[in-house]
Design a protein around this motif. Structure first.
Motif, PDB file in Angstrom:
ATOM      1  N   PHE A 168      18.599  48.978  26.722  1.00 46.27           N
ATOM      2  CA  PHE A 168      20.558  48.512  26.476  1.00 46.27           C
ATOM      3  C   PHE A 168      20.807  47.569  27.743  1.00 46.27           C
ATOM      4  N   SER A 169      21.821  47.048  27.722  1.00 49.67           N
ATOM      5  CA  SER A 169      22.740  46.899  29.214  1.00 49.67           C
ATOM      6  C   SER A 169      24.747  47.685  28.732  1.00 49.67           C
ATOM      7  N   GLY A 170      24.734  47.415  29.621  1.00 52.28           N
ATOM      8  CA  GLY A 170      25.485  48.549  29.889  1.00 52.28           C
ATOM      9  C   GLY A 170      27.216  48.096  30.831  1.00 52.28           C
ATOM     10  N   PHE A 171      28.305  48.263  30.248  1.00 49.40           N
ATOM     11  CA  PHE A 171      29.387  47.620  31.936  1.00 49.40           C
ATOM     12  C   PHE A 171      30.429  48.734  32.010  1.00 49.40           C
ATOM     13  N   SER A 172      31.160  48.534  32.760  1.00 47.04           N
ATOM     14  CA  SER A 172      32.127  49.744  32.383  1.00 47.04           C
ATOM     15  C   SER A 172      33.185  48.786  32.420  1.00 47.04           C
ATOM     16  N   VAL A 173      34.381  49.719  32.300  1.00 49.31           N
ATOM     17  CA  VAL A 173      36.051  49.059  31.882  1.00 49.31           C
ATOM     18  C   VAL A 173      37.056  50.495  32.311  1.00 49.31           C
ATOM     19  N   ASP A 174      38.394  49.821  32.972  1.00 51.59           N
ATOM     20  CA  ASP A 174      39.059  51.347  33.245  1.00 51.59           C
ATOM     21  C   ASP A 174      39.854  51.750  31.899  1.00 51.59           C
ATOM     22  N   ASP A 175      40.185  51.257  31.188  1.00 51.98           N
ATOM     23  CA  ASP A 175      40.734  52.012  29.992  1.00 51.98           C
ATOM     24  C   ASP A 175      39.513  51.643  28.653  1.00 51.98           C
ATOM     25  N   ILE A 176      38.859  53.012  28.350  1.00 52.33           N
ATOM     26  CA  ILE A 176      38.675  53.258  26.485  1.00 52.33           C
ATOM     27  C   ILE A 176      38.822  52.539  25.698  1.00 52.33           C
ATOM     28  N   PRO A 177      39.831  53.184  25.233  1.00 53.79           N
ATOM     29  CA  PRO A 177      41.122  53.075  24.018  1.00 53.79           C
ATOM     30  C   PRO A 177      41.562  51.211  24.209  1.00 53.79           C
ATOM     31  N   ALA A 178      41.830  50.628  25.806  1.00 48.47           N
ATOM     32  CA  ALA A 178      41.735  49.338  24.924  1.00 48.47           C
ATOM     33  C   ALA A 178      40.966  48.527  25.064  1.00 48.47           C
ATOM     34  N   ALA A 179      39.755  49.188  25.144  1.00 48.20           N
ATOM     35  CA  ALA A 179      37.706  48.177  24.930  1.00 48.20           C
ATOM     36  C   ALA A 179      38.084  48.260  23.855  1.00 48.20           C
ATOM     37  N   LYS A 180      37.849  49.603  22.980  1.00 48.51           N
ATOM     38  CA  LYS A 180      37.990  50.095  21.941  1.00 48.51           C
ATOM     39  C   LYS A 180      38.719  49.169  21.217  1.00 48.51           C
ATOM     40  N   ALA A 181      39.936  48.903  20.656  1.00 44.60           N
ATOM     41  CA  ALA A 181      40.554  47.725  20.006  1.00 44.60           C
ATOM     42  C   ALA A 181      40.221  46.524  20.473  1.00 44.60           C
ATOM     43  N   PHE A 182      40.235  46.164  21.590  1.00 48.00           N
ATOM     44  CA  PHE A 182      40.056  44.581  21.610  1.00 48.00           C
ATOM     45  C   PHE A 182      38.807  44.296  20.966  1.00 48.00           C
ATOM     46  N   TYR A 183      37.348  45.231  20.621  1.00 47.23           N
ATOM     47  CA  TYR A 183      35.817  44.637  20.739  1.00 47.23           C
ATOM     48  C   TYR A 183      36.416  44.862  19.173  1.00 47.23           C
ATOM     49  N   LEU A 184      36.815  45.782  18.499  1.00 47.25           N
ATOM     50  CA  LEU A 184      37.028  46.276  17.293  1.00 47.25           C
ATOM     51  C   LEU A 184      37.662  45.132  16.231  1.00 47.25           C
ATOM     52  N   GLU A 185      38.999  45.703  16.828  1.00 48.98           N
ATOM     53  CA  GLU A 185      40.048  44.743  16.338  1.00 48.98           C
ATOM     54  C   GLU A 185      39.486  43.005  16.066  1.00 48.98           C
ATOM     55  N   THR A 186      39.990  42.168  18.285  1.00 47.02           N
ATOM     56  CA  THR A 186      40.536  41.632  18.051  1.00 47.02           C
ATOM     57  C   THR A 186      38.735  40.502  17.608  1.00 47.02           C
ATOM     58  N   LEU A 187      38.035  41.334  18.466  1.00 44.25           N
ATOM     59  CA  LEU A 187      36.773  40.490  18.191  1.00 44.25           C
ATOM     60  C   LEU A 187      35.709  40.820  17.033  1.00 44.25           C
ATOM     61  N   GLY A 188      35.963  41.810  16.470  1.00 48.52           N
ATOM     62  CA  GLY A 188      35.907  41.985  15.251  1.00 48.52           C
ATOM     63  C   GLY A 188      34.583  42.775  15.067  1.00 48.52           C
ATOM     64  N   LEU A 189      33.598  43.192  15.881  1.00 50.43           N
ATOM     65  CA  LEU A 189      32.822  43.921  16.061  1.00 50.43           C
ATOM     66  C   LEU A 189      32.452  45.423  15.854  1.00 50.43           C
ATOM     67  N   GLU A 190      31.489  45.942  15.275  1.00 51.07           N
ATOM     68  CA  GLU A 190      30.877  47.029  14.830  1.00 51.07           C
ATOM     69  C   GLU A 190      30.857  48.431  16.270  1.00 51.07           C
ATOM     70  N   VAL A 191      32.104  48.534  17.086  1.00 50.20           N
ATOM     71  CA  VAL A 191      31.913  49.579  18.347  1.00 50.20           C
ATOM     72  C   VAL A 191      31.909  51.003  17.046  1.00 50.20           C
ATOM     73  N   THR A 192      31.160  52.007  18.091  1.00 50.06           N
ATOM     74  CA  THR A 192      31.466  53.024  17.933  1.00 50.06           C
ATOM     75  C   THR A 192      31.319  54.915  19.666  1.00 50.06           C
ATOM     76  N   GLU A 193      32.434  55.964  19.076  1.00 50.72           N
ATOM     77  CA  GLU A 193      32.392  55.792  20.707  1.00 50.72           C
ATOM     78  C   GLU A 193      32.278  57.511  20.329  1.00 50.72           C
ATOM     79  N   ALA A 194      30.934  57.631  21.514  1.00 49.23           N
ATOM     80  CA  ALA A 194      30.697  59.055  21.513  1.00 49.23           C
ATOM     81  C   ALA A 194      30.787  59.575  22.950  1.00 49.23           C
ATOM     82  N   ASP A 195      31.139  60.284  23.072  1.00 47.24           N
ATOM     83  CA  ASP A 195      31.230  61.209  25.061  1.00 47.24           C
ATOM     84  C   ASP A 195      31.976  60.419  25.753  1.00 47.24           C
ATOM     85  N   GLY A 196      33.135  59.840  25.379  1.00 46.39           N
ATOM     86  CA  GLY A 196      34.167  58.873  26.407  1.00 46.39           C
ATOM     87  C   GLY A 196      33.544  57.749  26.553  1.00 46.39           C
TER      88      GLY A 196
END
Length: 124
Positions: A8-36
């Motif tokens: 799998f691939s991965g990338f970094s961000v500086d703000d997990i809550p902002a990233a979660k909102a963007f990918y979940l709400e703005t882009l409409g993707l399925e997003v799960t969160e675990a271990d930060g």
């Protein structure tokens, strides 16, 4: 050695809550969160890891491409959700007023996530 392993691939961000909102709400993707960290669950059973990095520097290349059958309605919808598309000029080509590159290859439009990572929507 890795022929039968899952990758799998991965990338970094500086703000997990902002990233979660963007990918979940703005882009409409399925997003799960675990271990930060976040996992994007993409079509085709492809997972992408998003991890926090305090000294994050945005990638200077496209980290994730979303393939769509018709780019124009997707650009319009994302724009209505607050996504701003990048506008490029000069070589190798220019984007149009909507941010869509139409010269040399399939139409493509680039935008960034809240951490500044470059994403695209590309017509296939």
């Amino acid at each position: 050695m890795f022929k039968d392993t899952t990758a799998f691939s991965g990338f970094s961000v500086d703000d997990i809550p902002a990233a979660k909102a963007f990918y979940l709400e703005t882009l409409g993707l399925e997003v799960t969160e675990a271990d930060g960290m976040l996992t994007l669950h993409l079509a085709g059973d492809r997972a992408t890891l998003i991890y926090p990095k305090p000294n994050h520097v945005p990638a200077t290349y496209t980290i994730l491409n979303f393939s769509v059958p018709d780019i124009e309605p997707v650009v319009d919808e994302l724009g209505s959700r607050g996504v701003e598309f990048e506008h490029y000029t000069g070589t190798p080509g220019e984007t149009d007023e909507r941010g869509i590159f139409r010269k040399g290859g399939p139409p493509i439009a680039w935008f960034t996530d809240p951490a500044g990572n470059i994403l695209s929507v590309i017509q296939q």
